[in-house]
Write a protein that holds these residues in place. Structure first.
Motif, mmCIF file in Angstrom:
data_model
loop_
_atom_site.group_PDB
_atom_site.id
_atom_site.type_symbol
_atom_site.label_atom_id
_atom_site.label_comp_id
_atom_site.label_asym_id
_atom_site.label_seq_id
_atom_site.Cartn_x
_atom_site.Cartn_y
_atom_site.Cartn_z
ATOM 1 N N GLY A 357 0.809 -1.213 0.000
ATOM 2 C CA GLY A 357 0.000 0.000 0.000
ATOM 3 C C GLY A 357 0.842 1.263 0.000
ATOM 4 N N LEU A 358 1.903 1.289 0.799
ATOM 5 C CA LEU A 358 2.758 2.481 0.857
ATOM 6 C C LEU A 358 3.570 2.644 -0.427
ATOM 7 C CD1 LEU A 358 4.028 2.362 4.560
ATOM 8 C CD2 LEU A 358 2.108 3.637 3.598
ATOM 9 N N ALA A 359 4.046 1.519 -0.974
ATOM 10 C CA ALA A 359 4.762 1.606 -2.245
ATOM 11 C C ALA A 359 3.837 2.114 -3.351
ATOM 12 C CB ALA A 359 5.335 0.234 -2.619
ATOM 13 N N ALA A 360 2.584 1.669 -3.317
ATOM 14 C CA ALA A 360 1.604 2.131 -4.309
ATOM 15 C C ALA A 360 1.301 3.620 -4.133
ATOM 16 C CB ALA A 360 0.317 1.318 -4.191
ATOM 17 N N THR A 361 1.388 4.120 -2.902
ATOM 18 C CA THR A 361 1.182 5.551 -2.655
ATOM 19 C C THR A 361 2.242 6.377 -3.379
ATOM 20 O OG1 THR A 361 0.230 5.083 -0.473
ATOM 21 C CG2 THR A 361 1.013 7.327 -0.874
ATOM 22 N N VAL A 362 3.504 5.932 -3.291
ATOM 23 C CA VAL A 362 4.594 6.627 -3.987
ATOM 24 C C VAL A 362 4.378 6.584 -5.499
ATOM 25 C CG1 VAL A 362 7.071 6.630 -4.441
ATOM 26 C CG2 VAL A 362 6.234 6.151 -2.127
ATOM 27 N N VAL A 363 4.016 5.407 -5.999
ATOM 28 C CA VAL A 363 3.788 5.253 -7.442
ATOM 29 C C VAL A 363 2.645 6.148 -7.912
ATOM 30 C CG1 VAL A 363 3.080 3.639 -9.250
ATOM 31 C CG2 VAL A 363 4.721 2.916 -7.504
ATOM 32 N N ALA A 364 1.560 6.198 -7.149
ATOM 33 C CA ALA A 364 0.394 6.999 -7.529
ATOM 34 C C ALA A 364 0.742 8.481 -7.609
ATOM 35 C CB ALA A 364 -0.737 6.771 -6.525
ATOM 36 N N LEU A 365 1.543 8.965 -6.657
ATOM 37 C CA LEU A 365 1.933 10.375 -6.683
ATOM 38 C C LEU A 365 2.807 10.690 -7.895
ATOM 39 C CD1 LEU A 365 2.665 10.976 -2.892
ATOM 40 C CD2 LEU A 365 0.838 12.013 -4.236
ATOM 41 N N ARG A 366 3.614 9.727 -8.304
ATOM 42 C CA ARG A 366 4.479 9.960 -9.464
ATOM 43 C C ARG A 366 3.710 9.876 -10.777
ATOM 44 N NH1 ARG A 366 10.173 6.817 -7.875
ATOM 45 N NH2 ARG A 366 10.712 8.219 -6.139
ATOM 46 N N PRO A 380 -4.418 3.553 -2.242
ATOM 47 C CA PRO A 380 -3.258 2.902 -1.637
ATOM 48 C C PRO A 380 -3.252 2.942 -0.106
ATOM 49 C CG PRO A 380 -2.575 4.235 -3.509
ATOM 50 C CD PRO A 380 -4.023 4.540 -3.266
ATOM 51 N N LEU A 381 -3.690 4.063 0.474
ATOM 52 C CA LEU A 381 -3.726 4.146 1.933
ATOM 53 C C LEU A 381 -4.776 3.213 2.524
ATOM 54 C CD1 LEU A 381 -3.218 7.960 2.672
ATOM 55 C CD2 LEU A 381 -1.603 6.084 3.016
ATOM 56 N N LEU A 382 -5.867 2.983 1.787
ATOM 57 C CA LEU A 382 -6.861 2.006 2.242
ATOM 58 C C LEU A 382 -6.236 0.612 2.311
ATOM 59 C CD1 LEU A 382 -9.801 1.236 2.952
ATOM 60 C CD2 LEU A 382 -10.214 0.978 0.490
ATOM 61 N N VAL A 383 -5.467 0.258 1.289
ATOM 62 C CA VAL A 383 -4.779 -1.039 1.281
ATOM 63 C C VAL A 383 -3.801 -1.132 2.455
ATOM 64 C CG1 VAL A 383 -3.182 -2.521 -0.007
ATOM 65 C CG2 VAL A 383 -5.028 -1.322 -1.211
ATOM 66 N N ALA A 384 -3.030 -0.066 2.660
ATOM 67 C CA ALA A 384 -2.072 -0.049 3.771
ATOM 68 C C ALA A 384 -2.789 -0.150 5.115
ATOM 69 C CB ALA A 384 -1.227 1.224 3.713
ATOM 70 N N GLY A 385 -3.938 0.509 5.243
ATOM 71 C CA GLY A 385 -4.701 0.445 6.482
ATOM 72 C C GLY A 385 -5.225 -0.954 6.760
ATOM 73 N N ILE A 386 -5.705 -1.634 5.717
ATOM 74 C CA ILE A 386 -6.168 -3.011 5.881
ATOM 75 C C ILE A 386 -5.017 -3.891 6.363
ATOM 76 C CG2 ILE A 386 -7.009 -5.048 4.636
ATOM 77 C CD1 ILE A 386 -8.602 -3.104 2.841
ATOM 78 N N GLY A 387 -3.850 -3.699 5.754
ATOM 79 C CA GLY A 387 -2.685 -4.458 6.191
ATOM 80 C C GLY A 387 -2.332 -4.167 7.641
ATOM 81 N N SER A 388 -2.394 -2.895 8.024
ATOM 82 C CA SER A 388 -2.067 -2.509 9.397
ATOM 83 C C SER A 388 -3.011 -3.153 10.403
ATOM 84 C CB SER A 388 -2.116 -0.985 9.536
ATOM 85 O OG SER A 388 -1.724 -0.583 10.826
ATOM 86 N N GLY A 389 -4.282 -3.254 10.033
ATOM 87 C CA GLY A 389 -5.246 -3.891 10.918
ATOM 88 C C GLY A 389 -4.947 -5.357 11.160
ATOM 89 N N LEU A 390 -4.282 -6.003 10.196
ATOM 90 C CA LEU A 390 -3.904 -7.411 10.347
ATOM 91 C C LEU A 390 -2.559 -7.568 11.043
ATOM 92 C CD1 LEU A 390 -4.973 -8.817 6.855
ATOM 93 C CD2 LEU A 390 -6.225 -8.911 9.023
ATOM 94 N N VAL A 391 -1.941 -6.447 11.412
ATOM 95 C CA VAL A 391 -0.650 -6.491 12.104
ATOM 96 C C VAL A 391 -0.810 -6.230 13.600
ATOM 97 C CG1 VAL A 391 1.616 -5.402 12.340
ATOM 98 C CG2 VAL A 391 0.659 -5.795 10.068
ATOM 99 N N ILE A 392 -1.391 -5.090 13.964
ATOM 100 C CA ILE A 392 -1.328 -4.634 15.353
ATOM 101 C C ILE A 392 -2.059 -5.580 16.295
ATOM 102 C CG2 ILE A 392 -1.951 -2.777 16.931
ATOM 103 C CD1 ILE A 392 -1.541 -0.806 14.649
ATOM 104 N N ALA A 393 -3.333 -5.850 16.032
ATOM 105 C CA ALA A 393 -4.110 -6.692 16.945
ATOM 106 C C ALA A 393 -3.629 -8.141 16.962
ATOM 107 C CB ALA A 393 -5.591 -6.617 16.581
ATOM 108 N N PRO A 394 -3.470 -8.805 15.799
ATOM 109 C CA PRO A 394 -2.980 -10.181 15.836
ATOM 110 C C PRO A 394 -1.602 -10.314 16.475
ATOM 111 C CG PRO A 394 -4.007 -9.739 13.727
ATOM 112 C CD PRO A 394 -3.888 -8.421 14.433
ATOM 113 N N ASN A 395 -0.691 -9.369 16.188
ATOM 114 C CA ASN A 395 0.641 -9.457 16.776
ATOM 115 C C ASN A 395 0.582 -9.303 18.288
ATOM 116 O OD1 ASN A 395 3.673 -9.508 16.407
ATOM 117 N ND2 ASN A 395 3.446 -7.535 17.431
#
Length: 480
Positions: A357-366, A380-395
């Motif tokens: 998601g973050l890499a896609a954010t850079v690409v989108a701006l370019r 892209p930030l929506l994708v990154a946010g979904i990923g983040s939700g699967l990191v913090i609580a499960p970890n």
């Protein structure tokens, strides 16, 4: 030391009461974690009202994080030994009072002092919330409350700029910044009252007369301060000698570890180092430390980019981060339900989603340099946010799964201390990249944002590597 016990059946009334208690804790956690990021968008308004120097503004932002991280482990240990309800209510009461004092500030010194005390109060509250979940739930059933807590952490961090921008828009440029602090007061009063009524107290007839290891508290406090100070003051302290404080802090933390090993032979230590014999706790804490180094820095540089670079209002800058918050909230709720089925691979999938998601954010701006940045980055930030939700609580669920209830508060405090150190280090490193790139590229804000976002993405990729190592070690151990 044994791991947590298996869950026992709970009747409907008891289940309702424990969820009510956790609900109060989650509201408090949201409020205290919100104040990490909500003040960022208030800086221009605050600067004009109080005529603050750059150093004053840095302490308003970073002093909160400094004292927050300083008290987490001692506060968690106090809750373990003397009762979580007492510590929780005291912390919320102090947070409420200091929020009111911050909103009433008439000088930079007043505001900085209030923020330091406010951060310490937040550090008292947060380990009690995690310890409460450990205490009221057992084994696999902890996944759901930890999922909700993960959503709370993700949303509070991401939505801070939005809520701050909304309050400033309502309150006006001159006094809107005060409402960033005043909004905590009614919520804090209600949380303190409900916390006293709903949180379980220490069982009667079981007084805990264990000492709270004052030498351990001192060594840990000095070590954490020495590490955090050069990080939070990275832009203000120009001398390179500031970095000498970090190895000095690490040396003090080594002394803390040696002291705790000796002290544990005679009395209950501040932090039981045997928790690090659990692979889940050790690698989970490492993943959290590294991930928060990249995760927290994203909102710092994105706010600077939109407000200072592109001229968007505080409200629009906050709205631009909303896709990340929404994705994080939805995925955290899901992650809490399925983490027991998938384990650490779920965290790795989430980390990969954040990186993509973050890499896609850079690409989108370019690809669309002339399009409105909030629209271009939303997907892209929506994708990154979904990923983040699967990191913090499960970890968090996996990291604390084997921590015994008597060490739940101090174990959670050490985990969160790592998160605070990671966040401070990440903001310092990514922020330094942002400002140096801005200077090197003659004030090109887009280039500076892209360069610093790539660094933040790289930091998160390191957390992904740690998760993959955990997965491989677990599989090899299972084969053996």
């Amino acid at each position: 030391m044994t791991a947590a016990r298996s869950p026992q059946p709970v009747d409907a009334a008891e289940n309702r009461r424990r969820w009510q208690a956790v609900g109060v804790g989650l509201v408090a956690a949201f409020m205290t974690l919100l104040d990490v990021s909500i003040v960022n968008v208030a800086v221009p308004s605050l600067d004009r009202a109080l005529h603050a120097s750059p150093s004053d503004l840095q302490w308003v932002l970073s002093g909160y994080a400094l004292t927050f991280g300083l008290v987490l482990v001692p506060a968690g240990r106090f809750g373990d030994a003397r009762g979580r309800r007492n510590a929780f209510v005291f912390g919320i009461a102090l947070f409420t009072v200091t929020s009111a004092l911050a909103g009433l500030a008439t000088s930079p010194a007043w505001l900085v002092t209030a923020r330091l005390l406010q951060g310490a109060a937040a550090g008292v509250v947060n380990p009690q919330v995690i310890g409460l979940i450990q205490q009221l739930f057992r084994g696999p059933e902890r996944a759901r409350p930890f999922g909700v807590l993960g959503a709370t952490i993700g949303i509070s961090t991401a939505v801070g700029p939005l809520l701050g921008g909304l309050l400033i828009a309502i309150g006006g440029e001159e006094h809107g910044w005060r409402w960033v602090f005043f909004v905590n007061v009614p919520v804090g009063i209600v949380a303190a009252i409900l916390g006293w009524r709903l949180l379980p107290g220490r069982p009667e007839g079981q007084p805990d007369r264990r000492r709270l290891d004052p030498v351990g508290v001192l060594l840990l406090g000095v070590g954490v301060v020495l590490i955090l100070l050069p990080l939070v003051q990275e832009q203000q302290w120009r001398t390179p000698w500031k970095w000498a404080l970090i190895p000095a802090g690490l040396a003090v933390l080594v002394a803390f570890g040696l002291w705790e090993r000796w002290y544990a032979r005679h009395r209950e230590p501040l932090f039981d180092l045997r928790l690090f014999t659990f692979q889940s706790y050790t690698l989970g804490s490492l993943i959290a430390l590294v991930y928060f180094g990249g995760f927290t820095a994203i909102f710092f540089i994105f706010t600077l980019f939109l407000q200072n670079g592109l001229g968007y209002s505080a409200l629009v800058a906050g709205l631009a981060i909303t896709p990340f918050a929404l994705g994080s909230a939805a995925a955290s709720a899901l992650g809490g339900r399925i983490v027991n089925r998938f384990g650490r691979p779920l965290v790795a999938i989430g980390l990969l989603g954040v990186v993509i998601g973050l890499a896609a954010t850079v690409v989108a701006l370019r690809l669309a340099p002339d399009a409105p940045a909030p629209w271009v980055t939303a997907g892209p930030l929506l994708v990154a946010g979904i990923g983040s939700g699967l990191v913090i609580a499960p970890n968090q669920t996996l990291t604390l799964a084997q921590v015994p209830v008597p060490q739940a508060g101090s174990g959670a405090g050490m985990l969160q201390t790592g998160q605070r150190i990671g966040a401070a280090a990440g903001i310092a490193a990514v922020g330094s990249m942002f400002f140096s790139s801005l200077a090197d590229n003659r004030g090109n804000w887009t280039t500076a944002f892209e360069a610093s976002l790539i660094l933040a993405t790289g930091i998160i990729a390191l957390a992904l590597i740690a998760a993959l190592i955990d997965i491989l070690r677990t599989r090899n151990h299972t084969k053996d």
